[in-house]
Design an enzyme around this catalytic site. Structure first.
Site, short mmCIF file in Angstrom:
data_model
loop_
_atom_site.label_atom_id
_atom_site.label_comp_id
_atom_site.label_asym_id
_atom_site.label_seq_id
_atom_site.Cartn_x
_atom_site.Cartn_y
_atom_site.Cartn_z
N GLN A 215 0.20 -10.70 -1.28
CA GLN A 215 -0.64 -9.54 -1.60
C GLN A 215 -2.10 -9.99 -1.45
O GLN A 215 -2.65 -10.62 -2.35
CB GLN A 215 -0.35 -9.05 -3.01
CG GLN A 215 1.12 -8.83 -3.32
CD GLN A 215 1.68 -7.57 -2.68
OE1 GLN A 215 1.21 -6.48 -2.92
NE2 GLN A 215 2.70 -7.75 -1.84
N GLY A 256 0.65 0.92 -8.51
CA GLY A 256 1.13 -0.11 -7.59
C GLY A 256 0.16 -0.40 -6.44
O GLY A 256 -0.87 0.26 -6.28
N HIS A 257 0.55 -1.38 -5.63
CA HIS A 257 -0.33 -1.81 -4.54
C HIS A 257 -0.50 -0.74 -3.47
O HIS A 257 0.40 0.05 -3.18
CB HIS A 257 0.18 -3.12 -3.93
CG HIS A 257 1.57 -3.08 -3.40
ND1 HIS A 257 2.28 -4.22 -3.10
CD2 HIS A 257 2.40 -2.05 -3.10
CE1 HIS A 257 3.48 -3.87 -2.64
NE2 HIS A 257 3.56 -2.57 -2.63
N ASN A 258 -1.71 -0.70 -2.92
CA ASN A 258 -2.08 0.21 -1.82
C ASN A 258 -2.14 1.68 -2.24
O ASN A 258 -2.28 2.56 -1.39
CB ASN A 258 -1.13 0.09 -0.63
CG ASN A 258 -1.12 -1.31 -0.02
OD1 ASN A 258 -2.00 -2.11 -0.30
ND2 ASN A 258 -0.12 -1.59 0.78
#
Length: 354
Positions: A215, A256-258
């Site tokens: 990440q 969460g990511h993005n």
């Protein structure tokens, strides 16, 4: 509440001055010199307090109210007893909020844990970090290499600001928060224990188990965002996680990511937003909503509490249920289910089963 030592009452303000500040109309100029010092709910407002009403359901409480003023819409002014000063506003809720902020400015930001006015001796600051004038760093805080912090920002006790993090001006980072791999704008508020910029949850199944996906993205938090206690915002995998200007996020939310969240959204406690979801501007999300990854939620959408979002939602709609559907459809489904449940509970003769 009369002995609240955490937030002391204001020294006092004339109703005429308060009305001008709120952009409201004081109905009777004879009340211009009445002094108000605090805000209170209508059911226990006393002399020196200001309260507000939003509907005719407040009629009974008004009859016994002892407030020094009541904020209301013009359509409700006839409900207020003659002895109570009336302040008219087209948006009483917002006016009341503004009054609260005026009387209790210290309550608008996380509580300081020390009286530091500069940098505490026990703070650990890398020599390469750049702090503008007026930055306050409380005890045991850690600021990493090449971090940059703007004027007027306060870094709370035992918080961690990671290497290369950039924080704008007039921000409040509360005690115990950690901020890594992130860029923050001006006027951002991060409450106690929030976790910003840790790696997202990403794995690829392999022959010997789960293989971690790196990440390497960032978290971008724009101006005037507020993030609640113990909320977590993961950094992007290879792109960025973005929180738009003016968005307010409650306690214990997982992003969460993005994920990309637009401007001026409101996200209530225990919401979970999976990776790469896109949320438009002005979206309101009720508590405990779960949002699937990679879905798109249009501008102005309102989502009822405990809903499950599995597909894209068109702009401007109201949705509820799991899976989420238009709110009227969801409420009709709930009503039908409740009706069927009641019918199953009855005996053939109309008597209730035990």
């Amino acid at each position: 509440m009369e002995q609240n030592v955490f937030f002391l009452p204001h020294e006092g303000l004339r109703l005429a001055e308060l009305a001008e500040f709120l952009g409201a109309e004081l109905v009777n100029s004879d009340h211009a010199d009445v002094i108000v010092r605090s805000v209170a709910p209508i059911n226990r407002a006393r002399a020196g307090d200001i309260c507000y009403i939003l509907s005719r359901r407040s009629r009974d409480e008004l009859a016994t109210c002892e407030a020094s003023a009541v904020i209301c819409d013009k359509a409700l002014a006839d409900l207020v007893p003659q002895h109570l000063p009336v302040m008219l506003s087209s948006n009483p809720h917002a006016a009341f909020a503004m009054a609260g902020g005026l009387f209790y400015p210290a309550a608008l930001r996380p509580v300081a844990f020390s009286g530091e006015s500069e940098i505490a001796p026990s703070a650990v600051i890398d020599p390469s970090a750049k702090l503008e004038k007026g930055v306050i760093v409380e005890p045991m805080a850690v600021i990493g290499a090449h971090a940059e912090i703007g004027e007027g920002t306060r870094i709370g006790a035992q918080s961690i600001i990671g290497p290369n993090v950039k924080i704008g001006r007039d921000c409040s980072i509360a005690a115990g928060a950690s901020i890594l791999c992130a860029l923050l704008g001006n006027g951002v508020i991060i409450h106690n224990g929030a976790r910003i910029g840790q790696d997202g949850f990403g794995y690829a199944p392999g022959p010997r188990g789960m293989i971690k996906i790196v990440q390497i993205g960032r978290v971008i938090i724009q101006d005037n965002v507020e993030i609640g206690a113990n909320t977590t915002i993961d950094r992007g995998a290879m792109d960025d996680t973005v929180i738009g200007e003016g968005t307010k996020i409650d306690n214990q939310v997982q992003i969460g990511h993005n994920v990309q969240i637009g401007r001026h959204c409101a996200i209530v406690a225990q919401v979970g937003i999976a990776g790469s979801a896109k949320i438009g501007n002005g979206v309101q999300i009720g508590g405990q909503v779960g949002i699937k990854g990679h879905v798109t939620i249009g501008d102005g959408v309102q989502i009822a509490a405990q809903s499950g979002i599995m597909t894209d939602l068109a702009a401007g709609g109201q949705y509820g249920g799991t899976p989420a559907r238009p709110l009227n459809d969801y409420l009709r489904d709930v009503a039908q289910q409740m009706s069927k449940t009641k019918l199953r509970g009855k005996k053939p003769g109309g008597e209730q089963n035990d």
